[in-house]
Motif scaffolding. Structure first.
Motif, PDB file in Angstrom:
ATOM      1  N   VAL A   1     -70.918  13.482 -58.991  1.00 11.17           N
ATOM      2  CA  VAL A   1     -72.106  14.308 -58.815  1.00 11.17           C
ATOM      3  C   VAL A   1     -72.475  14.352 -57.334  1.00 11.17           C
ATOM      4  N   PRO A   2     -72.809  15.536 -56.788  1.00 12.51           N
ATOM      5  CA  PRO A   2     -73.231  15.598 -55.385  1.00 12.51           C
ATOM      6  C   PRO A   2     -74.531  14.818 -55.140  1.00 12.51           C
ATOM      7  N   LEU A   3     -74.646  14.277 -53.948  1.00 13.13           N
ATOM      8  CA  LEU A   3     -75.888  13.645 -53.512  1.00 13.13           C
ATOM      9  C   LEU A   3     -76.747  14.760 -52.935  1.00 13.13           C
ATOM     10  N   ASP A   4     -77.828  15.094 -53.626  1.00 17.59           N
ATOM     11  CA  ASP A   4     -78.642  16.253 -53.285  1.00 17.59           C
ATOM     12  C   ASP A   4     -79.941  15.830 -52.592  1.00 17.59           C
ATOM     13  N   LEU A   5     -79.973  16.051 -51.271  1.00 21.34           N
ATOM     14  CA  LEU A   5     -81.178  15.786 -50.480  1.00 21.34           C
ATOM     15  C   LEU A   5     -81.723  17.094 -49.905  1.00 21.34           C
ATOM     16  N   SER A   6     -81.587  18.159 -50.679  1.00 16.22           N
ATOM     17  CA  SER A   6     -82.096  19.470 -50.281  1.00 16.22           C
ATOM     18  C   SER A   6     -83.602  19.551 -50.525  1.00 16.22           C
ATOM     19  N   PHE A   7     -84.246  20.499 -49.835  1.00 12.23           N
ATOM     20  CA  PHE A   7     -85.680  20.780 -50.038  1.00 12.23           C
ATOM     21  C   PHE A   7     -86.564  19.555 -49.805  1.00 12.23           C
ATOM     22  N   LYS A   8     -86.225  18.746 -48.805  1.00 14.38           N
ATOM     23  CA  LYS A   8     -87.001  17.537 -48.521  1.00 14.38           C
ATOM     24  C   LYS A   8     -87.916  17.689 -47.306  1.00 14.38           C
ATOM     25  N   LYS A   9     -87.903  18.859 -46.675  1.00 15.51           N
ATOM     26  CA  LYS A   9     -88.727  19.131 -45.486  1.00 15.51           C
ATOM     27  C   LYS A   9     -88.415  18.206 -44.322  1.00 15.51           C
ATOM     28  N   ALA A  10     -87.215  17.672 -44.302  1.00 16.39           N
ATOM     29  CA  ALA A  10     -86.813  16.747 -43.234  1.00 16.39           C
ATOM     30  C   ALA A  10     -86.477  17.517 -41.963  1.00 16.39           C
TER      31      ALA A  10
ATOM     32  N   PRO B   1     -75.841  10.616 -58.195  1.00 17.80           N
ATOM     33  CA  PRO B   1     -74.603   9.821 -58.187  1.00 17.80           C
ATOM     34  C   PRO B   1     -74.876   8.333 -58.400  1.00 17.80           C
ATOM     35  N   LEU B   2     -73.878   7.647 -58.902  1.00 15.94           N
ATOM     36  CA  LEU B   2     -73.972   6.196 -59.075  1.00 15.94           C
ATOM     37  C   LEU B   2     -74.103   5.518 -57.719  1.00 15.94           C
ATOM     38  N   ARG B   3     -74.741   4.328 -57.733  1.00 16.56           N
ATOM     39  CA  ARG B   3     -74.886   3.550 -56.504  1.00 16.56           C
ATOM     40  C   ARG B   3     -74.095   2.263 -56.605  1.00 16.56           C
ATOM     41  N   THR B   4     -73.660   1.798 -55.442  1.00 21.28           N
ATOM     42  CA  THR B   4     -72.962   0.511 -55.386  1.00 21.28           C
ATOM     43  C   THR B   4     -73.997  -0.600 -55.222  1.00 21.28           C
TER      44      THR B   4
ATOM     45  N   ALA C   1     -74.269  -2.288 -52.709  1.00 20.66           N
ATOM     46  CA  ALA C   1     -74.734  -2.182 -51.318  1.00 20.66           C
ATOM     47  C   ALA C   1     -75.689  -0.995 -51.136  1.00 20.66           C
ATOM     48  N   ASP C   2     -76.124  -0.391 -52.270  1.00 19.60           N
ATOM     49  CA  ASP C   2     -77.077   0.716 -52.269  1.00 19.60           C
ATOM     50  C   ASP C   2     -76.520   1.980 -51.595  1.00 19.60           C
ATOM     51  N   ARG C   3     -75.212   2.195 -51.742  1.00 23.44           N
ATOM     52  CA  ARG C   3     -74.588   3.427 -51.249  1.00 23.44           C
ATOM     53  C   ARG C   3     -74.148   4.251 -52.447  1.00 23.44           C
ATOM     54  N   PHE C   4     -74.095   5.567 -52.246  1.00 23.09           N
ATOM     55  CA  PHE C   4     -73.784   6.470 -53.348  1.00 23.09           C
ATOM     56  C   PHE C   4     -72.282   6.728 -53.458  1.00 23.09           C
ATOM     57  N   ILE C   5     -71.806   6.787 -54.697  1.00 24.65           N
ATOM     58  CA  ILE C   5     -70.395   7.064 -54.961  1.00 24.65           C
ATOM     59  C   ILE C   5     -70.259   8.567 -55.197  1.00 24.65           C
ATOM     60  N   THR C   6     -69.945   9.286 -54.136  1.00 29.85           N
ATOM     61  CA  THR C   6     -69.768  10.740 -54.201  1.00 29.85           C
ATOM     62  C   THR C   6     -69.002  11.221 -52.970  1.00 29.85           C
ATOM     63  N   CYS C   7     -68.445  12.416 -53.081  1.00 23.29           N
ATOM     64  CA  CYS C   7     -67.740  13.058 -51.954  1.00 23.29           C
ATOM     65  C   CYS C   7     -68.515  14.272 -51.458  1.00 23.29           C
ATOM     66  N   SER C   8     -69.666  14.555 -52.085  1.00 25.69           N
ATOM     67  CA  SER C   8     -70.414  15.776 -51.792  1.00 25.69           C
ATOM     68  C   SER C   8     -71.840  15.468 -51.361  1.00 25.69           C
ATOM     69  N   LEU C   9     -72.249  16.062 -50.258  1.00 24.21           N
ATOM     70  CA  LEU C   9     -73.576  15.825 -49.698  1.00 24.21           C
ATOM     71  C   LEU C   9     -74.277  17.160 -49.455  1.00 24.21           C
ATOM     72  N   TRP C  10     -75.395  17.368 -50.136  1.00 28.74           N
ATOM     73  CA  TRP C  10     -76.170  18.607 -50.018  1.00 28.74           C
ATOM     74  C   TRP C  10     -77.445  18.333 -49.231  1.00 28.74           C
TER      75      TRP C  10
ATOM     76  N   LEU D   1     -75.354   6.438 -46.309  1.00 26.49           N
ATOM     77  CA  LEU D   1     -75.559   6.890 -47.682  1.00 26.49           C
ATOM     78  C   LEU D   1     -74.340   6.790 -48.591  1.00 26.49           C
ATOM     79  N   LEU D   2     -73.149   7.079 -48.052  1.00 22.59           N
ATOM     80  CA  LEU D   2     -71.970   7.185 -48.910  1.00 22.59           C
ATOM     81  C   LEU D   2     -71.138   5.909 -48.928  1.00 22.59           C
ATOM     82  N   ASP D   3     -70.647   5.577 -50.093  1.00 21.04           N
ATOM     83  CA  ASP D   3     -69.813   4.395 -50.256  1.00 21.04           C
ATOM     84  C   ASP D   3     -68.501   4.543 -49.487  1.00 21.04           C
ATOM     85  N   GLU D   4     -67.934   5.740 -49.501  1.00 18.66           N
ATOM     86  CA  GLU D   4     -66.679   6.029 -48.792  1.00 18.66           C
ATOM     87  C   GLU D   4     -66.902   7.222 -47.872  1.00 18.66           C
ATOM     88  N   PRO D   5     -67.505   7.033 -46.704  1.00 15.16           N
ATOM     89  CA  PRO D   5     -67.832   8.155 -45.814  1.00 15.16           C
ATOM     90  C   PRO D   5     -66.631   9.039 -45.467  1.00 15.16           C
TER      91      PRO D   5
END
Length: 198
Positions: free
Chosen positions: A25-34, A54-57, A59-68, A87-91
């Protein structure tokens, strides 16, 4: 005799997108006004568009290949590499990056540290220099790129420039790259316009 297109046959773009969604599942950080990448690091992911986070490890990192990261207020890609590493387990496995609908005016140099990137959305930003696209030359796995809705789109034969800079692309602005486009000579003034030292 005309043949009816098979509805099950998808474009390269769609097939790649679906494959990425199936991997994780993509890690979706869209529409956050950042306004900065650093701000995004502290935001909670959303599941509205994807159905889950996405699932977390441990180490509090996300298991995904997609970043929105679309529809924020980012003016720069500064800090992008740090954000991905945090953020990502495998950058290094990042393969789909969505930075569409921000205010970004330049592609960050650290994008080259993600050689597995296949899909890169940059539409609806403020990129105006064709030489920014040259930064993507080393991304040999890049297949789909969007830049429409940027000032760069108003460049005469903008698509021709991109095809010659990034011949590995199969899709530009959600439209397949045709073999005729690949065969065309480089746009007039191409060498003058592309003054990168790569």
């Amino acid at each position: 005799m005309d043949t009816i297109p098979n509805k099950d046959v998808l474009s390269d773009y769609r097939r790649n997108e679906q494959q990425e969604m199936l991997i994780a599942v993509p890690l979706d950080l869209s529409f956050k006004k950042a306004t900065t990448m650093n701000e995004l690091a502290g935001k909670r992911p959303q599941a509205v568009r994807t159905g889950k986070v996405p699932l977390r490890t441990s180490a509090d990192r996300f298991i995904t290949c997609s970043l929105w990261l679309s529809n924020n207020l980012l003016i720069s890609m500064e800090g992008f590499e740090n954000l991905v590493r945090k953020l990502l387990d495998e950058p290094a496995h990042l393969s789909w990056l969505d930075l569409s609908y921000n205010e970004i005016s330049s592609i960050g140099d650290d994008i080259v540290h993600f050689p597995n990137l296949k899909i890169f959305y940059l539409h609806g930003n403020n990129i105006s220099d064709i030489n920014d696209v040259v930064k993507l030359k080393g991304l040999h796995n890049l297949k789909s790129l969007t830049l429409h809705g940027n000032p760069i789109q108003h460049l005469l034969d903008y698509r021709g420039y991109i095809v010659h800079i990034l011949p590995q692309l199969t899709t530009i602005d959600f439209s397949p790259v045709l073999s005729d486009e690949r065969k065309k000579a480089a746009p007039v003034g191409f060498r003058k316009m592309i003054h990168s030292s790569t």
